[in-house]
Enzyme design. Structure first.
Site, mmCIF file in Angstrom:
data_model
loop_
_atom_site.group_PDB
_atom_site.id
_atom_site.type_symbol
_atom_site.label_atom_id
_atom_site.label_comp_id
_atom_site.label_asym_id
_atom_site.label_seq_id
_atom_site.Cartn_x
_atom_site.Cartn_y
_atom_site.Cartn_z
ATOM 1 N N CYS A 96 0.829 -1.200 0.000
ATOM 2 C CA CYS A 96 0.000 0.000 0.000
ATOM 3 C C CYS A 96 0.865 1.253 0.000
ATOM 4 O O CYS A 96 0.581 2.225 -0.710
ATOM 5 C CB CYS A 96 -0.943 -0.002 1.206
ATOM 6 N N HIS A 99 1.032 5.056 9.628
ATOM 7 C CA HIS A 99 0.256 3.934 9.087
ATOM 8 C C HIS A 99 -0.628 3.323 10.173
ATOM 9 O O HIS A 99 -0.203 3.129 11.307
ATOM 10 C CB HIS A 99 1.248 2.885 8.558
#
Length: 332
Positions: free
Chosen positions: A153, A180
């Site tokens: 990602c 994150h």
């Protein structure tokens, strides 16, 4: 189109299937995991982050039924399914474990023709290509690319930034930090973990972590000198990466933001990258299908250092690219 299987029906595997069905990209021939059909069906139907699926979902022996559609299910706790016997040619490996050529080769040995890793490879030798939509997907060659990674990602979040800045202003070197959301590799309570920092409760701490994104970016841009790290924070999904670069050409904030606006409005990055003109928090980008959402008000320039911030829904944005890359590979 080649027949596709999803191997690993966790966070990314389930979201990948939702994207594939929602956008009519493909219907998998099979799903494989190590858990029971009923539990997996329930997790697909009701998601804590993304809500309830539009159709009823149930698990029966050997099937996961979504609405009126039954998809064959195989428990892979003992062995990988016989892909050749099932006619499966492309396996999307969402197990998180096949990050080496040895692991990916197990699918080829069971009869698959292509493997798409949903994670960065340990090294370039562990895959035949790292391919990202909007970046270099057109380089896919089914004759030589049997094992493909679409990075992580964060890789997909940073790659559009690198592409736009590198094309317009050049990059000497840089550092990134990504903030994150916590993931399944962490623990809910304090307990000893393989990575010492992960030993503290994920929902109560800011936890520094490594990132494989720099390595994956280096597979695409061989001479790129960028490194970075991650900080895991107590949010369910939604992340932001700050990339600090020294450019080869002088540039202003206005010039950089103009380049991002242009790139986001046209191929190949349209639909992959987006821009935000106003000030938002992470709630704005949860469920957003873009890989990289540039926060233009956060673009800064200090001396020779350019700082760019890109949001990304680390689950949904990545699942969109994974499904799209799989559909592209299966069509060739």
């Amino acid at each position: 189109m080649k027949k596709i299987a999803i191997y690993g029906f966790g966070r990314i595997g389930r979201q990948c299937l939702k994207v594939a069905l929602q956008n009519q990209l493909f219907i998998p021939e099979a799903i494989a995991d190590v858990k029971d059909e009923s539990t997996l069906a329930a997790l697909f139907e009701v998601d804590t982050v993304y809500g309830r699926w539009k159709n009823h979902v149930k698990g029966t022996p050997g099937s996961i039924i979504i609405g009126e559609r039954a998809i064959s299910y195989y428990n892979s706790a003992q062995e990988i399914p016989d892909w050749a016997n099932l006619g499966v040619e492309l396996v999307i490996d969402c197990s998180g474990r096949s990050t080496t050529r040895t692991g990916a080769n197990l699918h080829l040995e069971r009869g698959a023709k292509l493997v798409l890793m949903s994670a960065p490879p340990k090294s370039l030798e562990d895959c035949d290509a790292v391919l990202l939509k909007g970046i270099n997907l057109e380089n896919f060659d089914p004759a030589t690319h049997q094992i493909v990674s679409t990075g992580s990602c964060t890789t997909n979040g940073l790659a559009p930034v690198v592409k736009v800045v590198h094309k317009n202003f050049g990059i000497q070197y840089g550092l990134f930090s990504t903030v994150h959301s916590y993931t399944n590799s962490q623990s809910l309570t304090d307990q000893p973990m393989k990575d010492r920092r992960d030993s503290w409760a994920a929902a109560e701490n800011i936890i520094p972590s490594s990132s494989g994104a720099a390595r994956a970016l280096g597979f695409i841009w061989k001479d790129l000198q960028i490194s970075g790290k991650a900080y895991r924070v107590p949010t369910r999904t939604g992340s932001i990466a700050e990339l600090n670069l020294v450019t080869e050409k002088p540039c202003t904030v206005e010039e950089v933001n103009h380049a991002f606006r242009n790139a986001a409005s046209e191929a190949p990055l349209k639909g992959v990258m987006d821009v935000l003109e106003e000030a938002w928090s992470s709630a704005r980008i949860v469920g957003d299908s873009h890989s990289s959402i540039i926060d233009l008000p956060l673009t800064q320039k200090q001396g020779g250092i350019l700082s760019v911030a890109a949001w990304y829904d680390n689950e949904w944005g990545f699942a969109n690219r994974l499904a799209e890359v799989a559909a592209f590979m299966a069509s060739k």
